[in-house]
Design a protein around this motif. Structure first.
Motif, PDB file in Angstrom:
ATOM      1  N   LEU A  10       0.800  -1.216   0.000  1.00 24.70           N
ATOM      2  CA  LEU A  10       0.000   0.000   0.000  1.00 24.70           C
ATOM      3  C   LEU A  10       0.837   1.272   0.000  1.00 24.70           C
ATOM      4  CD1 LEU A  10      -2.591  -1.185   2.657  1.00 24.70           C
ATOM      5  CD2 LEU A  10      -2.776  -1.328   0.174  1.00 24.70           C
ATOM      6  N   ARG A  11       2.123   1.158   0.213  1.00 23.72           N
ATOM      7  CA  ARG A  11       2.992   2.341   0.310  1.00 23.72           C
ATOM      8  C   ARG A  11       3.295   2.904  -1.080  1.00 23.72           C
ATOM      9  NH1 ARG A  11       5.410   2.974   5.274  1.00 23.72           N
ATOM     10  NH2 ARG A  11       5.270   1.217   6.684  1.00 23.72           N
ATOM     11  N   PRO A  12       3.055   4.211  -1.290  1.00 27.10           N
ATOM     12  CA  PRO A  12       3.320   4.798  -2.601  1.00 27.10           C
ATOM     13  C   PRO A  12       4.793   5.149  -2.833  1.00 27.10           C
ATOM     14  CG  PRO A  12       2.322   6.435  -1.173  1.00 27.10           C
ATOM     15  CD  PRO A  12       2.335   5.133  -0.409  1.00 27.10           C
ATOM     16  N   GLU A  13       5.572   5.344  -1.763  1.00 28.99           N
ATOM     17  CA  GLU A  13       6.973   5.762  -1.910  1.00 28.99           C
ATOM     18  C   GLU A  13       7.838   4.557  -2.295  1.00 28.99           C
ATOM     19  OE1 GLU A  13       4.820   7.800   1.413  1.00 28.99           O
ATOM     20  OE2 GLU A  13       5.458   5.733   1.160  1.00 28.99           O
ATOM     21  N   ASP A  14       8.633   4.711  -3.359  1.00 28.06           N
ATOM     22  CA  ASP A  14       9.436   3.609  -3.883  1.00 28.06           C
ATOM     23  C   ASP A  14      10.409   3.024  -2.869  1.00 28.06           C
ATOM     24  OD1 ASP A  14       8.144   3.769  -6.346  1.00 28.06           O
ATOM     25  OD2 ASP A  14       9.683   5.067  -7.215  1.00 28.06           O
ATOM     26  N   THR A  15      11.206   3.855  -2.249  1.00 25.95           N
ATOM     27  CA  THR A  15      12.224   3.366  -1.317  1.00 25.95           C
ATOM     28  C   THR A  15      11.597   2.700  -0.107  1.00 25.95           C
ATOM     29  OG1 THR A  15      13.766   5.077  -2.039  1.00 25.95           O
ATOM     30  CG2 THR A  15      14.236   4.011   0.058  1.00 25.95           C
ATOM     31  N   LYS A  18      10.157  -0.643  -1.134  1.00 23.44           N
ATOM     32  CA  LYS A  18      11.228  -1.631  -1.329  1.00 23.44           C
ATOM     33  C   LYS A  18      11.698  -2.171   0.017  1.00 23.44           C
ATOM     34  CE  LYS A  18      15.971  -2.001  -3.057  1.00 23.44           C
ATOM     35  NZ  LYS A  18      16.682  -2.135  -1.799  1.00 23.44           N
ATOM     36  N   ASN A  19      11.923  -1.271   0.976  1.00 20.58           N
ATOM     37  CA  ASN A  19      12.368  -1.693   2.302  1.00 20.58           C
ATOM     38  C   ASN A  19      11.316  -2.555   2.994  1.00 20.58           C
ATOM     39  OD1 ASN A  19      14.764  -0.317   1.941  1.00 20.58           O
ATOM     40  ND2 ASN A  19      14.094   1.495   3.051  1.00 20.58           N
ATOM     41  N   ALA A  20      10.046  -2.188   2.848  1.00 21.08           N
ATOM     42  CA  ALA A  20       8.964  -2.969   3.455  1.00 21.08           C
ATOM     43  C   ALA A  20       8.889  -4.356   2.817  1.00 21.08           C
ATOM     44  CB  ALA A  20       7.643  -2.235   3.310  1.00 21.08           C
ATOM     45  N   PHE A  21       9.023  -4.425   1.501  1.00 17.82           N
ATOM     46  CA  PHE A  21       8.995  -5.711   0.802  1.00 17.82           C
ATOM     47  C   PHE A  21      10.137  -6.608   1.293  1.00 17.82           C
ATOM     48  CE2 PHE A  21      10.539  -8.301  -2.786  1.00 17.82           C
ATOM     49  CZ  PHE A  21       9.442  -9.131  -2.942  1.00 17.82           C
ATOM     50  N   ILE A  40      -0.130  -1.520  -5.064  1.00 15.73           N
ATOM     51  CA  ILE A  40      -1.480  -1.047  -5.341  1.00 15.73           C
ATOM     52  C   ILE A  40      -1.495   0.373  -5.909  1.00 15.73           C
ATOM     53  CG2 ILE A  40      -3.737  -0.565  -4.311  1.00 15.73           C
ATOM     54  CD1 ILE A  40      -2.995  -3.577  -4.529  1.00 15.73           C
ATOM     55  N   HIS A  41      -0.590   1.242  -5.454  1.00 18.60           N
ATOM     56  CA  HIS A  41      -0.562   2.628  -5.936  1.00 18.60           C
ATOM     57  C   HIS A  41      -0.040   2.740  -7.366  1.00 18.60           C
ATOM     58  CE1 HIS A  41      -1.777   4.968  -2.438  1.00 18.60           C
ATOM     59  NE2 HIS A  41      -1.211   4.017  -1.714  1.00 18.60           N
ATOM     60  N   ILE A  58      -1.286  -8.241   3.017  1.00 19.56           N
ATOM     61  CA  ILE A  58      -1.715  -6.902   2.609  1.00 19.56           C
ATOM     62  C   ILE A  58      -1.365  -5.934   3.712  1.00 19.56           C
ATOM     63  CG2 ILE A  58      -3.677  -5.446   1.981  1.00 19.56           C
ATOM     64  CD1 ILE A  58      -5.089  -7.994   1.047  1.00 19.56           C
ATOM     65  N   GLY A  59      -0.770  -4.806   3.350  1.00 17.14           N
ATOM     66  CA  GLY A  59      -0.576  -3.779   4.348  1.00 17.14           C
ATOM     67  C   GLY A  59       0.843  -3.246   4.421  1.00 17.14           C
ATOM     68  N   LYS A  60       1.077  -2.584   5.517  1.00 14.35           N
ATOM     69  CA  LYS A  60       2.350  -1.922   5.763  1.00 14.35           C
ATOM     70  C   LYS A  60       3.112  -2.671   6.841  1.00 14.35           C
ATOM     71  CE  LYS A  60       0.325   2.576   4.870  1.00 14.35           C
ATOM     72  NZ  LYS A  60       0.097   3.909   5.396  1.00 14.35           N
ATOM     73  N   VAL A  61       4.427  -2.557   6.803  1.00 18.47           N
ATOM     74  CA  VAL A  61       5.273  -3.128   7.840  1.00 18.47           C
ATOM     75  C   VAL A  61       5.934  -1.973   8.573  1.00 18.47           C
ATOM     76  CG1 VAL A  61       7.324  -4.483   8.302  1.00 18.47           C
ATOM     77  CG2 VAL A  61       5.696  -5.260   6.593  1.00 18.47           C
TER      78      VAL A  61
END
Length: 64
Positions: A10-15, A18-21, A40-41, A58-61
């Motif tokens: 769900l995070r729109p910021e690339d960096t 990437k870190n969350a993934f 998703i964005h 699904i979601g943020k870390v």
């Protein structure tokens, strides 16, 4: 062959995405070859068949 995990981010910021993934894979004990990543964005909602995946994340870390 095992079914992959679907990771919907769900995070729109690339960096940050990437870190969350990388954190999801690291803490989940998953290799990149074991997941399908969808931002998703950056794409429309993926057409998915739930039976094609071992699980869906699904979601943020948040890490500290």
């Amino acid at each position: 062959m095992n079914k992959p995990f679907l990771i919907c981010q769900l995070r729109p910021e690339d960096t940050v995405a990437k870190n969350a993934f990388e954190a999801i894979c690291r803490y989940g004990g998953l290799q990149a070859s074991e997941v399908v990543r969808v931002r998703i964005h950056h794409t429309s909602r993926p057409k998915t068949q739930l039976e094609d995946y071992s699980g869906i994340i699904i979601g943020k870390v948040h890490s500290t």
